[in-house]
Motif scaffolding. Structure first.
Motif, short mmCIF file in Angstrom:
data_model
loop_
_atom_site.label_atom_id
_atom_site.label_comp_id
_atom_site.label_asym_id
_atom_site.label_seq_id
_atom_site.Cartn_x
_atom_site.Cartn_y
_atom_site.Cartn_z
N SER A 148 -11.70 11.56 8.09
CA SER A 148 -12.54 11.29 9.27
C SER A 148 -12.03 10.14 10.13
CB SER A 148 -13.97 10.97 8.82
OG SER A 148 -13.98 9.78 8.05
N LEU A 149 -10.92 9.51 9.76
CA LEU A 149 -10.44 8.35 10.50
C LEU A 149 -8.93 8.21 10.36
CD1 LEU A 149 -11.12 5.67 12.05
CD2 LEU A 149 -11.26 4.59 9.80
N THR A 150 -8.26 8.11 11.48
CA THR A 150 -6.82 7.87 11.48
C THR A 150 -6.52 6.72 12.43
OG1 THR A 150 -6.37 10.19 11.03
CG2 THR A 150 -4.55 8.89 11.89
N LEU A 151 -5.85 5.69 11.91
CA LEU A 151 -5.47 4.52 12.71
C LEU A 151 -4.03 4.15 12.39
CD1 LEU A 151 -8.56 2.19 12.13
CD2 LEU A 151 -8.00 3.38 14.24
N THR A 152 -3.30 3.77 13.42
CA THR A 152 -1.97 3.22 13.16
C THR A 152 -2.15 1.82 12.60
OG1 THR A 152 -1.65 2.16 15.31
CG2 THR A 152 -1.05 4.51 15.14
N ALA A 153 -1.11 1.32 11.98
CA ALA A 153 -1.16 -0.02 11.42
C ALA A 153 -1.42 -1.05 12.53
CB ALA A 153 0.14 -0.33 10.70
N LEU A 154 -0.79 -0.85 13.66
CA LEU A 154 -0.97 -1.79 14.77
C LEU A 154 -2.39 -1.74 15.33
CD1 LEU A 154 0.60 -3.97 16.18
CD2 LEU A 154 1.58 -2.24 17.69
N GLN A 155 -2.96 -0.55 15.43
CA GLN A 155 -4.35 -0.44 15.89
C GLN A 155 -5.28 -1.20 14.95
OE1 GLN A 155 -4.57 3.92 15.98
NE2 GLN A 155 -5.36 3.74 18.08
N LEU A 156 -5.07 -1.04 13.64
CA LEU A 156 -5.95 -1.69 12.67
C LEU A 156 -5.77 -3.21 12.68
CD1 LEU A 156 -8.12 -1.48 10.57
CD2 LEU A 156 -6.37 -0.91 8.87
N THR A 183 8.29 0.08 10.74
CA THR A 183 8.19 1.53 10.77
C THR A 183 9.56 2.17 10.58
OG1 THR A 183 7.46 3.40 12.11
CG2 THR A 183 8.41 1.53 13.29
N GLU A 184 9.55 3.41 10.19
CA GLU A 184 10.79 4.19 10.13
C GLU A 184 11.00 4.98 11.42
OE1 GLU A 184 11.20 6.49 6.55
OE2 GLU A 184 10.47 4.84 5.32
N ALA A 185 10.03 4.94 12.30
CA ALA A 185 10.10 5.69 13.56
C ALA A 185 11.07 5.02 14.53
CB ALA A 185 8.72 5.79 14.19
N SER A 186 11.55 5.80 15.47
CA SER A 186 12.45 5.26 16.48
C SER A 186 11.72 4.90 17.77
CB SER A 186 13.56 6.26 16.78
OG SER A 186 13.01 7.45 17.29
N THR A 187 10.41 5.10 17.79
CA THR A 187 9.60 4.73 18.94
C THR A 187 8.36 3.99 18.46
OG1 THR A 187 8.40 6.83 18.90
CG2 THR A 187 10.32 6.70 20.37
N THR A 201 0.80 -1.23 0.00
CA THR A 201 0.00 0.00 0.00
C THR A 201 0.83 1.27 0.00
OG1 THR A 201 -0.11 0.14 2.41
CG2 THR A 201 -1.83 -1.16 1.29
N GLY A 202 2.12 1.15 0.27
CA GLY A 202 2.96 2.33 0.39
C GLY A 202 2.67 3.10 1.67
N GLY A 203 2.11 2.43 2.65
CA GLY A 203 1.75 3.06 3.92
C GLY A 203 2.95 3.45 4.75
N LEU A 204 2.72 4.30 5.73
CA LEU A 204 3.79 4.73 6.63
C LEU A 204 4.29 3.56 7.47
CD1 LEU A 204 2.40 8.15 7.89
CD2 LEU A 204 4.26 7.75 6.26
#
Length: 128
Positions: A63-71, A91-95, A38-41
């Motif tokens: 109207s809706l924002t979910l992290t991949a883990l939440q979904l 993820t590319e995040a460090s946390t 999907t090219g998702g974050l």
């Protein structure tokens, strides 16, 4: 370990994905595949008490924002899962996002959450 209400620290040190068990390595692969498709974050995958797996990516709509883990957790819960055995997020995040962390903890107080870089390198595992 919580750093803030919205993030959990990832333990330091590079750990090869080969050190994960086969089933947990599969979660990292599923999360990477979902993210690439999907090219998702972020991409995430969870395994429930019956060994079923659920993969998801970040959703960001007006109207809706979910992290991949939440979904991924929501998909498992929607399918009737009452407990999670393990989770992985790419993820590319460090946390680790606090919302995703909390969602996993809703179904499992002790399930490991493996955090990996986009190339599949395991960054660490959150167990709290």
């Amino acid at each position: 370990m919580p750093e803030s209400p919205t993030a959990a620290a990832i333990p330091g040190g590079q750990i090869g994905a080969a050190e994960l068990g086969a089933e947990d390595a599969k979660l990292v692969t599923l999360a990477r595949s979902a993210r690439a498709r999907t090219g998702g974050l972020e991409g995430a995958a969870v395994r429930d008490q019956d060994g079923r797996t659920y993969a998801a990516t970040t959703v960001s709509l007006p109207s809706l924002t979910l992290t991949a883990l939440q979904l991924a957790v929501a998909s498992a819960a929607s399918a009737g899962a009452s407990r999670l055995e393990a989770a992985a997020v790419v993820t590319e995040a460090s946390t680790l996002d606090g919302s995703g962390h909390a969602a996993v903890r809703d179904l499992a107080a002790d399930a490991p959450i493996h955090v990996a870089a986009p190339d599949g390198t395991l960054l660490g595992t959150v167990v709290e």
